[in-house]
Design a protein around this motif. Sequence first.
Motif, PDB file in Angstrom:
ATOM      1  N   THR A 104      14.071  76.639  51.020  1.00  0.00           N
ATOM      2  CA  THR A 104      12.973  77.445  50.459  1.00  0.00           C
ATOM      3  C   THR A 104      11.955  77.850  51.529  1.00  0.00           C
ATOM      4  O   THR A 104      10.823  78.199  51.199  1.00  0.00           O
ATOM      5  CB  THR A 104      12.253  76.659  49.345  1.00  0.00           C
ATOM      6  OG1 THR A 104      11.734  75.441  49.898  1.00  0.00           O
ATOM      7  CG2 THR A 104      13.189  76.333  48.201  1.00  0.00           C
ATOM      8  N   ASN A 105      12.348  77.810  52.793  1.00  0.00           N
ATOM      9  CA  ASN A 105      11.399  78.090  53.879  1.00  0.00           C
ATOM     10  C   ASN A 105      10.751  79.466  53.787  1.00  0.00           C
ATOM     11  O   ASN A 105       9.582  79.642  54.148  1.00  0.00           O
ATOM     12  CB  ASN A 105      12.105  77.962  55.242  1.00  0.00           C
ATOM     13  CG  ASN A 105      12.441  76.515  55.565  1.00  0.00           C
ATOM     14  OD1 ASN A 105      11.712  75.617  55.172  1.00  0.00           O
ATOM     15  ND2 ASN A 105      13.548  76.293  56.262  1.00  0.00           N
ATOM     16  N   ASN A 106      11.488  80.445  53.279  1.00  0.00           N
ATOM     17  CA  ASN A 106      10.964  81.822  53.226  1.00  0.00           C
ATOM     18  C   ASN A 106      10.024  82.062  52.045  1.00  0.00           C
ATOM     19  O   ASN A 106       9.411  83.120  51.948  1.00  0.00           O
ATOM     20  CB  ASN A 106      12.127  82.820  53.162  1.00  0.00           C
ATOM     21  CG  ASN A 106      12.995  82.764  54.409  1.00  0.00           C
ATOM     22  OD1 ASN A 106      12.496  82.462  55.495  1.00  0.00           O
ATOM     23  ND2 ASN A 106      14.282  83.041  54.256  1.00  0.00           N
ATOM     24  N   HIS A 107       9.940  81.100  51.150  1.00  0.00           N
ATOM     25  CA  HIS A 107       9.134  81.311  49.931  1.00  0.00           C
ATOM     26  C   HIS A 107       8.102  80.203  49.737  1.00  0.00           C
ATOM     27  O   HIS A 107       7.608  80.015  48.628  1.00  0.00           O
ATOM     28  CB  HIS A 107      10.053  81.377  48.706  1.00  0.00           C
ATOM     29  CG  HIS A 107      11.203  82.314  48.850  1.00  0.00           C
ATOM     30  ND1 HIS A 107      11.044  83.683  48.812  1.00  0.00           N
ATOM     31  CD2 HIS A 107      12.526  82.089  49.065  1.00  0.00           C
ATOM     32  CE1 HIS A 107      12.232  84.264  48.979  1.00  0.00           C
ATOM     33  NE2 HIS A 107      13.144  83.320  49.145  1.00  0.00           N
ATOM     34  N   PHE A 129      12.834  61.189  54.818  1.00  0.00           N
ATOM     35  CA  PHE A 129      12.778  62.645  54.949  1.00  0.00           C
ATOM     36  C   PHE A 129      13.326  63.252  53.661  1.00  0.00           C
ATOM     37  O   PHE A 129      14.446  62.943  53.244  1.00  0.00           O
ATOM     38  CB  PHE A 129      13.615  63.103  56.153  1.00  0.00           C
ATOM     39  CG  PHE A 129      13.068  62.658  57.476  1.00  0.00           C
ATOM     40  CD1 PHE A 129      12.172  63.451  58.175  1.00  0.00           C
ATOM     41  CD2 PHE A 129      13.430  61.427  58.006  1.00  0.00           C
ATOM     42  CE1 PHE A 129      11.651  63.035  59.391  1.00  0.00           C
ATOM     43  CE2 PHE A 129      12.909  61.000  59.223  1.00  0.00           C
ATOM     44  CZ  PHE A 129      12.024  61.806  59.914  1.00  0.00           C
ATOM     45  N   LEU A 130      12.538  64.105  53.031  1.00  0.00           N
ATOM     46  CA  LEU A 130      12.941  64.752  51.776  1.00  0.00           C
ATOM     47  C   LEU A 130      13.583  66.099  52.105  1.00  0.00           C
ATOM     48  O   LEU A 130      12.938  66.971  52.676  1.00  0.00           O
ATOM     49  CB  LEU A 130      11.720  64.939  50.863  1.00  0.00           C
ATOM     50  CG  LEU A 130      10.926  63.650  50.561  1.00  0.00           C
ATOM     51  CD1 LEU A 130       9.658  63.977  49.779  1.00  0.00           C
ATOM     52  CD2 LEU A 130      11.778  62.649  49.796  1.00  0.00           C
ATOM     53  N   LEU A 131      14.850  66.258  51.729  1.00  0.00           N
ATOM     54  CA  LEU A 131      15.621  67.434  52.145  1.00  0.00           C
ATOM     55  C   LEU A 131      15.705  68.521  51.075  1.00  0.00           C
ATOM     56  O   LEU A 131      16.340  69.541  51.294  1.00  0.00           O
ATOM     57  CB  LEU A 131      17.047  67.000  52.536  1.00  0.00           C
ATOM     58  CG  LEU A 131      17.156  65.873  53.583  1.00  0.00           C
ATOM     59  CD1 LEU A 131      18.611  65.554  53.854  1.00  0.00           C
ATOM     60  CD2 LEU A 131      16.438  66.269  54.869  1.00  0.00           C
ATOM     61  N   GLY A 132      15.075  68.294  49.933  1.00  0.00           N
ATOM     62  CA  GLY A 132      15.234  69.227  48.815  1.00  0.00           C
ATOM     63  C   GLY A 132      14.648  70.604  49.034  1.00  0.00           C
ATOM     64  O   GLY A 132      15.034  71.560  48.345  1.00  0.00           O
TER      65      GLY A 132
END
Length: 310
Positions: A19-22, A12-15
């Motif tokens: 940034t969910n809103n963009h 799972f890549l957490l980076g």
Amino acid sequence: MMDNVSQIRMFFLLGLNETNNHRFTLFFLTLLCYCVILLVNISVIVIIIMDKNLHEPMYILLCTFCMNGLYGTAGFYPKFLWDLLSPVQVISYSGCLVQAQVIASFACTDLSILSVMAYDRYVAICRPLEYHSVMSKQRLIILVCYSWLMPFLIVAANIFLTSRLKLCSPYITRFFCVNWAIVKIACFPAETAVNNIAAYIMIIIYFFHGICIVLSYIHLIKTCAESIENRAKFMQTCVPHLISLISFLLTLLFDVMIIRFGSKDFPQVFKNIVAIEFLVIPPLINPLIYGFKLTKIRNRILVVVTLKTK
């Protein structure tokens, strides 16, 4: 800790968690950036291949430089674009190792090609009468093969060592896979000693590449200071190399420092920007610098554009 050891098949890549809103804005900006990278690199490659007047060592090395840019970005952008549209960012274990291999070998190959370019300019300006005998077709093929194969094999050895590690977590705190991020989630730190040694050997090898580049440019600057003609050659062909080298080393240095010594106090957005720089700036600006600075390529581009407008 032994209870946590299991066969990890997915990471799972957490980076991208912050940034969910963009996501959609980032997707279109990234897509635009990747399209420009493809356009400028492919344009330079096609121009050099199609024009026999550009079948010289300097331009062939530039062609391999642009090909490496396409190779490295192909290992990152398609997956990143997919992740921006996905609710969960995951990558298979084998896919993660392949991505780490591609991105690391891209970076090392860039440095190898830059060192060969520096040597080519050193011979052309400091030993002009010997240039065609020193940079013969056979030697050029050997240098190009070295620039591609040596980094690939060195990185492959590091990735193989990483594949032997038992991992205790499926979570990677970045938005793409790099070797050291996988090594950090190993269950037994003692097992990573060999990985550290291999990593430092690779750093030493490419540190010597950097020394060779510096020595080449010291000789170039000394030689060019003595002649107006050589100064013109230096400004025309060496300045693009220096800009490429400086931009690449600075972006790579920032990323390595964050990976190896990065503090958790840095915001994730800052870490992401630093991490992506060497996959954006060098592949994007290198073809533009060479396209505008090198007269033969610039003239060829102008001819193509003029014919199309007519």
